[in-house]
Motif scaffolding. Structure first.
Motif, PDB file in Angstrom:
ATOM      1  N   HIS A   1       8.845  59.850   4.938  1.00 15.48           N
ATOM      2  CA  HIS A   1       9.717  60.924   5.390  1.00 15.48           C
ATOM      3  C   HIS A   1       9.454  61.214   6.863  1.00 15.48           C
ATOM      4  N   PRO A   2      10.107  60.462   7.742  1.00 11.91           N
ATOM      5  CA  PRO A   2       9.834  60.623   9.177  1.00 11.91           C
ATOM      6  C   PRO A   2      10.318  61.963   9.725  1.00 11.91           C
ATOM      7  N   THR A   3       9.664  62.408  10.775  1.00 13.36           N
ATOM      8  CA  THR A   3      10.083  63.640  11.448  1.00 13.36           C
ATOM      9  C   THR A   3      11.363  63.380  12.230  1.00 13.36           C
ATOM     10  N   VAL A   4      12.042  64.444  12.597  1.00 12.07           N
ATOM     11  CA  VAL A   4      13.246  64.306  13.413  1.00 12.07           C
ATOM     12  C   VAL A   4      12.882  63.753  14.790  1.00 12.07           C
ATOM     13  N   TYR A   5      11.674  64.075  15.271  1.00 11.88           N
ATOM     14  CA  TYR A   5      11.228  63.505  16.556  1.00 11.88           C
ATOM     15  C   TYR A   5      11.222  61.965  16.463  1.00 11.88           C
ATOM     16  N   LYS A   6      10.677  61.464  15.350  1.00 12.52           N
ATOM     17  CA  LYS A   6      10.531  60.015  15.161  1.00 12.52           C
ATOM     18  C   LYS A   6      11.898  59.341  14.994  1.00 12.52           C
TER      19      LYS A   6
ATOM     20  N   ALA B   1      15.844  55.662  17.394  1.00 11.61           N
ATOM     21  CA  ALA B   1      17.232  55.347  17.746  1.00 11.61           C
ATOM     22  C   ALA B   1      17.454  55.337  19.255  1.00 11.61           C
ATOM     23  N   MET B   2      16.624  56.101  19.986  1.00 14.82           N
ATOM     24  CA  MET B   2      16.853  56.287  21.426  1.00 14.82           C
ATOM     25  C   MET B   2      15.524  56.148  22.174  1.00 14.82           C
ATOM     26  N   PRO B   3      15.153  54.919  22.502  1.00 16.19           N
ATOM     27  CA  PRO B   3      13.844  54.698  23.132  1.00 16.19           C
ATOM     28  C   PRO B   3      13.645  55.481  24.434  1.00 16.19           C
ATOM     29  N   ASP B   4      14.727  55.780  25.150  1.00 17.06           N
ATOM     30  CA  ASP B   4      14.589  56.476  26.431  1.00 17.06           C
ATOM     31  C   ASP B   4      14.782  57.990  26.326  1.00 17.06           C
ATOM     32  N   ALA B   5      14.960  58.495  25.135  1.00 17.33           N
ATOM     33  CA  ALA B   5      15.200  59.936  24.981  1.00 17.33           C
ATOM     34  C   ALA B   5      14.025  60.748  25.515  1.00 17.33           C
ATOM     35  N   VAL B   6      14.346  61.879  26.162  1.00 17.45           N
ATOM     36  CA  VAL B   6      13.306  62.842  26.551  1.00 17.45           C
ATOM     37  C   VAL B   6      13.180  63.839  25.398  1.00 17.45           C
ATOM     38  N   ILE B   7      12.014  63.865  24.783  1.00 18.88           N
ATOM     39  CA  ILE B   7      11.806  64.702  23.603  1.00 18.88           C
ATOM     40  C   ILE B   7      10.678  65.682  23.889  1.00 18.88           C
ATOM     41  N   GLY B   8      10.912  66.957  23.592  1.00 18.61           N
ATOM     42  CA  GLY B   8       9.896  67.976  23.851  1.00 18.61           C
ATOM     43  C   GLY B   8       9.614  68.819  22.622  1.00 18.61           C
TER      44      GLY B   8
ATOM     45  N   ASP C   1       2.197  59.759  18.934  1.00 21.92           N
ATOM     46  CA  ASP C   1       2.181  58.534  19.736  1.00 21.92           C
ATOM     47  C   ASP C   1       3.563  58.015  20.112  1.00 21.92           C
ATOM     48  N   ILE C   2       4.542  58.887  20.181  1.00 23.55           N
ATOM     49  CA  ILE C   2       5.898  58.410  20.486  1.00 23.55           C
ATOM     50  C   ILE C   2       6.461  59.092  21.737  1.00 23.55           C
ATOM     51  N   GLY C   3       5.573  59.616  22.569  1.00 23.45           N
ATOM     52  CA  GLY C   3       6.023  60.167  23.845  1.00 23.45           C
ATOM     53  C   GLY C   3       6.739  61.499  23.751  1.00 23.45           C
ATOM     54  N   VAL C   4       6.330  62.337  22.805  1.00 25.34           N
ATOM     55  CA  VAL C   4       6.868  63.702  22.756  1.00 25.34           C
ATOM     56  C   VAL C   4       6.080  64.552  23.760  1.00 25.34           C
ATOM     57  N   VAL C   5       6.796  65.203  24.668  1.00 30.20           N
ATOM     58  CA  VAL C   5       6.145  66.113  25.628  1.00 30.20           C
ATOM     59  C   VAL C   5       5.816  67.401  24.884  1.00 30.20           C
ATOM     60  N   LYS C   6       4.529  67.753  24.844  1.00 28.84           N
ATOM     61  CA  LYS C   6       4.109  68.915  24.057  1.00 28.84           C
ATOM     62  C   LYS C   6       3.461  69.962  24.957  1.00 28.84           C
TER      63      LYS C   6
ATOM     64  N   PHE D   1      11.261  72.728  32.125  1.00 30.00           N
ATOM     65  CA  PHE D   1      11.437  71.447  31.442  1.00 30.00           C
ATOM     66  C   PHE D   1      12.931  71.156  31.234  1.00 30.00           C
ATOM     67  N   ILE D   2      13.682  72.157  30.828  1.00 29.91           N
ATOM     68  CA  ILE D   2      15.122  71.961  30.611  1.00 29.91           C
ATOM     69  C   ILE D   2      15.814  71.600  31.926  1.00 29.91           C
ATOM     70  N   ILE D   3      15.500  72.344  32.963  1.00 33.49           N
ATOM     71  CA  ILE D   3      16.174  72.140  34.253  1.00 33.49           C
ATOM     72  C   ILE D   3      15.772  70.792  34.869  1.00 33.49           C
ATOM     73  N   ASN D   4      14.490  70.454  34.790  1.00 33.79           N
ATOM     74  CA  ASN D   4      14.024  69.234  35.468  1.00 33.79           C
ATOM     75  C   ASN D   4      14.213  67.972  34.636  1.00 33.79           C
ATOM     76  N   GLU D   5      14.078  68.085  33.318  1.00 34.88           N
ATOM     77  CA  GLU D   5      14.060  66.872  32.478  1.00 34.88           C
ATOM     78  C   GLU D   5      15.316  66.703  31.622  1.00 34.88           C
ATOM     79  N   LYS D   6      16.119  67.757  31.506  1.00 37.54           N
ATOM     80  CA  LYS D   6      17.341  67.689  30.681  1.00 37.54           C
ATOM     81  C   LYS D   6      17.073  66.957  29.363  1.00 37.54           C
ATOM     82  N   PRO D   7      16.230  67.556  28.512  1.00 38.79           N
ATOM     83  CA  PRO D   7      15.771  66.849  27.312  1.00 38.79           C
ATOM     84  C   PRO D   7      16.898  66.486  26.333  1.00 38.79           C
ATOM     85  N   THR D   8      16.720  65.345  25.679  1.00 40.27           N
ATOM     86  CA  THR D   8      17.619  64.920  24.610  1.00 40.27           C
ATOM     87  C   THR D   8      17.434  65.846  23.409  1.00 40.27           C
ATOM     88  N   PHE D   9      16.169  66.084  23.058  1.00 37.22           N
ATOM     89  CA  PHE D   9      15.860  67.026  21.976  1.00 37.22           C
ATOM     90  C   PHE D   9      14.658  67.867  22.383  1.00 37.22           C
TER      91      PHE D   9
END
Ligand SMILES: [Zn+2]
Length: 266
Positions: free
Chosen positions: A83-88, A93-100, A116-121, A136-144
């Motif tokens: 049961h993967p997380t929504v982050y995963k 699906a989107m290797p370049d997504a910015v996820i926070g 280990d999947i590059g989630v900015v925490k 973070f929103i203004i500078n990185e425009k996160p995907t999620f």
């Protein structure tokens, strides 16, 4: 193909239940009016943080994700293969997504958000965390971006849920949500962003964990270009399906989650 959002921002207010209805919370009220909403969104049982945030971020009931408030610690989530997380799901699906994942309650970052999947925490008190969320929103425009504010739950445990001092704190947290919405505007991404605001559980007296209406029903609001205004019906565990539908990420066949009927016009 349905309209795809480029950004989803999930604002989670710990312990807020549906008590905004009696509070001075212009931001939540506006999201409700301008988007789709449910004042009686059912959360997971027992109505505790680990169980409920787990369902909200994994899309299954607690017996499947296995997290409980009593056992959550600083070790990574154990059932990600099944049961993967929504982050995963987004990362796959989107290797370049910015996820926070910006959470006052740190177990979300250590034990739900994958290591280990590059989630900015980030983690801090709600006030200073909000400033960094906006940057973070203004500078990185996160995907999620997932956000957890905790001070309302703290006020509930201290003063009692739905008491005057609790509702006063809810007004303060609504102001943090207002800053997040303003940052989305400032980043120039409002047209391509789905904003969701909700809570993990409510409370009664100075606690939660039980099955009363005050504990198990939470507000849910979602605003976006193709969100149909008005009432919808959903449960907390449906949220990953909404996020993935918005971003065009494939659904997980093992989910309990599903997109509420009639939520999107496209
Ligand atoms: Zn909680």
């Amino acid at each position: 193909m349905s309209f795809q959002y480029e950004h989803v921002i999930l604002i989670g207010i710990d312990g807020a239940g549906n008590f905004y209805r009696g509070a001075d919370t212009p931001t939540i009220h506006r999201l409700m009016e301008e988007g789709a909403g449910d004042d009686y969104c059912l959360t997971s049982i027992p109505t505790d943080s680990a169980e409920c945030w787990g369902s909200m971020l994994i899309g299954v009931y607690p017996e499947k994700h296995g997290m409980t408030n009593g056992t959550i610690d600083d070790t990574p989530y154990k059932h990600g293969d099944e049961h993967p997380t929504v982050y995963k799901l987004i990362r796959d699906a989107m290797p370049d997504a910015v996820i926070g994942s910006f959470s006052h309650w740190n177990p979300i970052n250590t034990s739900i958000a994958d290591p280990d999947i590059g989630v900015v925490k980030d983690t801090d008190q709600d006030g200073p965390l909000t400033e960094r969320i906006c940057d973070f929103i203004i500078n990185e425009k996160p995907t999620f971006l997932f956000i957890q504010f905790d001070s309302i739950d703290g006020a509930g445990h201290k003063y009692g849920y739905n008491t005057p001092l609790y509702l006063k704190e809810l007004h303060v947290v609504d102001g943090y949500a207002a800053k997040v919405c303003a940052a989305v505007e400032k980043a120039g991404i409002a047209d391509s962003t789905l904003i969701i605001a909700t809570a993990d559980h409510g409370g009664i007296g100075t606690g939660h964990g039980g099955r009363t209406d005050e504990e198990k029903y939470v507000f849910f609001a979602a605003k976006g270009k193709t969100v149909k205004k008005g009432k919808i019906k959903l449960e907390i565990k449906d949220i990953p399906a909404i996020i993935c539908r918005a971003l065009g990420v494939p659904a997980d066949p093992r989910w309990d989650a599903k997109v509420p009927d009639g939520m999107f016009t496209d």
